[in-house]
Design a protein around this motif. Structure first.
Motif, PDB file in Angstrom:
ATOM      1  N   ASP A   1      -6.773  -6.739   5.640  1.00  0.00           N
ATOM      2  CA  ASP A   1      -7.468  -6.498   6.940  1.00  0.00           C
ATOM      3  C   ASP A   1      -8.426  -5.400   6.905  1.00  0.00           C
ATOM      4  O   ASP A   1      -7.921  -4.119   6.531  1.00  0.00           O
ATOM      5  N   ARG A   2      -9.634  -5.528   7.333  1.00  0.00           N
ATOM      6  CA  ARG A   2     -10.369  -4.189   7.443  1.00  0.00           C
ATOM      7  C   ARG A   2     -10.042  -3.079   8.179  1.00  0.00           C
ATOM      8  O   ARG A   2     -10.141  -2.155   7.765  1.00  0.00           O
ATOM      9  N   ASP A   3      -9.497  -3.496   9.201  1.00  0.00           N
ATOM     10  CA  ASP A   3      -9.161  -2.272  10.281  1.00  0.00           C
ATOM     11  C   ASP A   3      -7.859  -1.634   9.730  1.00  0.00           C
ATOM     12  O   ASP A   3      -7.860  -0.358   9.738  1.00  0.00           O
ATOM     13  N   ALA A   4      -7.086  -2.374   8.986  1.00  0.00           N
ATOM     14  CA  ALA A   4      -5.979  -1.471   8.343  1.00  0.00           C
ATOM     15  C   ALA A   4      -6.406  -0.647   7.180  1.00  0.00           C
ATOM     16  O   ALA A   4      -5.859   0.358   7.094  1.00  0.00           O
ATOM     17  N   ALA A   5      -7.438  -1.216   6.303  1.00  0.00           N
ATOM     18  CA  ALA A   5      -7.880  -0.363   5.504  1.00  0.00           C
ATOM     19  C   ALA A   5      -8.570   0.819   6.072  1.00  0.00           C
ATOM     20  O   ALA A   5      -8.623   1.982   5.319  1.00  0.00           O
ATOM     21  N   ALA A   6      -9.308   0.599   7.229  1.00  0.00           N
ATOM     22  CA  ALA A   6      -9.884   1.573   7.706  1.00  0.00           C
ATOM     23  C   ALA A   6      -9.090   2.766   8.349  1.00  0.00           C
ATOM     24  O   ALA A   6      -9.352   4.050   8.232  1.00  0.00           O
ATOM     25  N   THR A   7      -7.832   2.395   8.729  1.00  0.00           N
ATOM     26  CA  THR A   7      -6.748   3.183   9.280  1.00  0.00           C
ATOM     27  C   THR A   7      -6.279   4.095   7.997  1.00  0.00           C
ATOM     28  O   THR A   7      -5.921   5.240   8.391  1.00  0.00           O
ATOM     29  N   VAL A   8      -5.954   3.428   7.099  1.00  0.00           N
ATOM     30  CA  VAL A   8      -5.442   4.216   5.898  1.00  0.00           C
ATOM     31  C   VAL A   8      -6.396   5.439   5.418  1.00  0.00           C
ATOM     32  O   VAL A   8      -6.061   6.419   5.264  1.00  0.00           O
ATOM     33  N   LEU A   9      -7.738   4.835   5.450  1.00  0.00           N
ATOM     34  CA  LEU A   9      -8.754   6.000   4.862  1.00  0.00           C
ATOM     35  C   LEU A   9      -8.805   7.013   5.851  1.00  0.00           C
ATOM     36  O   LEU A   9      -9.266   8.209   5.746  1.00  0.00           O
ATOM     37  N   ARG A  10      -8.836   6.603   7.245  1.00  0.00           N
ATOM     38  CA  ARG A  10      -8.750   7.582   8.209  1.00  0.00           C
ATOM     39  C   ARG A  10      -7.827   8.613   8.358  1.00  0.00           C
ATOM     40  O   ARG A  10      -7.924   9.911   8.346  1.00  0.00           O
ATOM     41  N   ASP A  11      -6.390   8.069   7.918  1.00  0.00           N
ATOM     42  CA  ASP A  11      -5.263   8.917   7.880  1.00  0.00           C
ATOM     43  C   ASP A  11      -5.427   9.954   6.621  1.00  0.00           C
ATOM     44  O   ASP A  11      -5.089  11.082   6.767  1.00  0.00           O
ATOM     45  N   ARG A  12      -5.963   9.501   5.736  1.00  0.00           N
ATOM     46  CA  ARG A  12      -6.059  10.200   4.274  1.00  0.00           C
ATOM     47  C   ARG A  12      -7.127  11.215   4.747  1.00  0.00           C
ATOM     48  O   ARG A  12      -7.152  12.593   4.269  1.00  0.00           O
ATOM     49  N   ALA A  13      -8.149  10.906   5.511  1.00  0.00           N
ATOM     50  CA  ALA A  13      -9.289  11.919   5.777  1.00  0.00           C
ATOM     51  C   ALA A  13      -8.844  13.055   6.462  1.00  0.00           C
ATOM     52  O   ALA A  13      -9.175  14.443   6.344  1.00  0.00           O
ATOM     53  N   LEU A  14      -7.843  12.699   7.606  1.00  0.00           N
ATOM     54  CA  LEU A  14      -7.496  13.803   8.257  1.00  0.00           C
ATOM     55  C   LEU A  14      -6.508  14.855   7.755  1.00  0.00           C
ATOM     56  O   LEU A  14      -6.332  15.783   8.412  1.00  0.00           O
ATOM     57  N   GLU A  15      -6.009  14.415   6.641  1.00  0.00           N
ATOM     58  CA  GLU A  15      -5.319  15.569   5.829  1.00  0.00           C
ATOM     59  C   GLU A  15      -5.890  16.681   5.377  1.00  0.00           C
ATOM     60  O   GLU A  15      -5.472  17.456   4.916  1.00  0.00           O
ATOM     61  N   VAL A  16      -7.421  16.439   5.266  1.00  0.00           N
ATOM     62  CA  VAL A  16      -8.172  17.482   4.598  1.00  0.00           C
ATOM     63  C   VAL A  16      -8.238  18.569   5.468  1.00  0.00           C
ATOM     64  O   VAL A  16      -8.642  18.481   6.639  1.00  0.00           O
ATOM     65  N   ALA A  17      -8.236  19.863   4.948  1.00  0.00           N
ATOM     66  CA  ALA A  17      -8.372  20.684   5.990  1.00  0.00           C
ATOM     67  C   ALA A  17      -9.904  21.135   6.333  1.00  0.00           C
ATOM     68  O   ALA A  17     -10.716  20.921   5.754  1.00  0.00           O
ATOM     69  N   GLY A  18      -9.848  21.425   7.629  1.00  0.00           N
ATOM     70  CA  GLY A  18     -10.983  21.562   8.331  1.00  0.00           C
ATOM     71  C   GLY A  18     -11.661  20.118   8.950  1.00  0.00           C
ATOM     72  O   GLY A  18     -12.415  20.391   9.742  1.00  0.00           O
ATOM     73  N   VAL A  19     -10.856  19.105   8.707  1.00  0.00           N
ATOM     74  CA  VAL A  19     -11.328  17.855   9.305  1.00  0.00           C
ATOM     75  C   VAL A  19     -10.723  17.726  10.865  1.00  0.00           C
ATOM     76  O   VAL A  19      -9.628  17.759  11.077  1.00  0.00           O
ATOM     77  N   GLN A  20     -11.766  17.581  11.744  1.00  0.00           N
ATOM     78  CA  GLN A  20     -11.389  17.628  13.289  1.00  0.00           C
ATOM     79  C   GLN A  20     -11.195  16.167  13.725  1.00  0.00           C
ATOM     80  O   GLN A  20     -10.203  15.530  14.008  1.00  0.00           O
ATOM     81  N   ALA A  21     -12.171  15.281  13.180  1.00  0.00           N
ATOM     82  CA  ALA A  21     -12.244  13.816  13.775  1.00  0.00           C
ATOM     83  C   ALA A  21     -12.909  12.937  12.758  1.00  0.00           C
ATOM     84  O   ALA A  21     -13.735  13.558  11.928  1.00  0.00           O
TER      85      ALA A  21
END
Length: 208
Positions: free
Chosen positions: A129-149
């Motif tokens: 599902d597209r929403d599930a894929a977007a959620t996975v990518l969002r969670d991975r991006a938030l793990e990067v230091a300096g990323v707020q949203a």
């Protein structure tokens, strides 16, 4: 807009090596087809009602009973009205629109919210599902230091990511996000991984 800089990365094309890994040797990139149960059920119901009414009328005539009045009215209207009559044109337009709609439903796959995954076994097809894929990518991006949203939109031809960084240099954040997200996209196992479009900016002022 507070005048703070932002950085934008255009679509990044996967390398040939990663493309072979993500695409799969067996192909299997066809999209999932929607069963179209609701339109098919409505069409079957309409055909059943119309066919039942005509069959009942034919049976009544064969049994030497008077035919239904609506059939006589319909035959008279069709015989008297001209082809340029507004009701005839309206009915023809509605019938053509419904027919075109049914053809579109029959010839298009639908299920745009399901992404085709790489086929590992020839007898098994998987979708994400597209929403599930977007959620996975969002969670991975938030793990990067300096990323707020982070806002992620997984589309058919590209994956759009908009990130807000409240500290660290924007170029460093963008570089780390690109590496993490491209790895995450490969990890999704999609048959057609969409190129990444990334934008990183500073947070705006409060109230703007």
């Amino acid at each position: 807009m507070n005048g703070t800089p932002d950085t934008t990365a255009g679509p990044s094309t996967p390398s040939a090596e990663s493309g072979a890994t993500m695409g799969g040797a067996s192909g299997g990139r066809r999209r999932f087809w929607s069963p179209r149960r609701v339109p098919a059920g409505l069409l079957a119901l309409v055909v059943l009602v119309i066919a039942g009414a005509f069959l009942y009328d034919i049976a009544a005539v064969r049994a030497h009973r008077p035919g239904m009045s609506w059939r006589h009215d319909l035959a008279r209207q069709l015989a008297e009205r001209q082809l340029d009559d507004v009701w005839v044109l309206t009915g023809a337009a509605v019938a053509a629109a419904l027919g075109l709609w049914l053809l579109v439903l029959a010839l298009t796959p639908g299920l745009r919210s399901v992404l085709t995954m790489r086929r590992v076994h020839p007898d098994v097809r998987a979708g994400l599902d597209r929403d599930a894929a977007a959620t996975v990518l969002r969670d991975r991006a938030l793990e990067v230091a300096g990323v707020q949203a982070v806002r992620v939109a997984v589309k058919r031809r590209r994956t759009e990511v908009r990130a807000v960084s409240h500290f660290r240099d924007l170029d460093d954040v963008r570089e780390d996000l690109t590496a993490v997200l491209e790895g995450a996209i490969r990890g999704l196992g999609l048959a057609r991984p969409s190129p990444l479009t990334l934008r990183v900016r500073r947070p705006g002022r409060k109230g703007r």
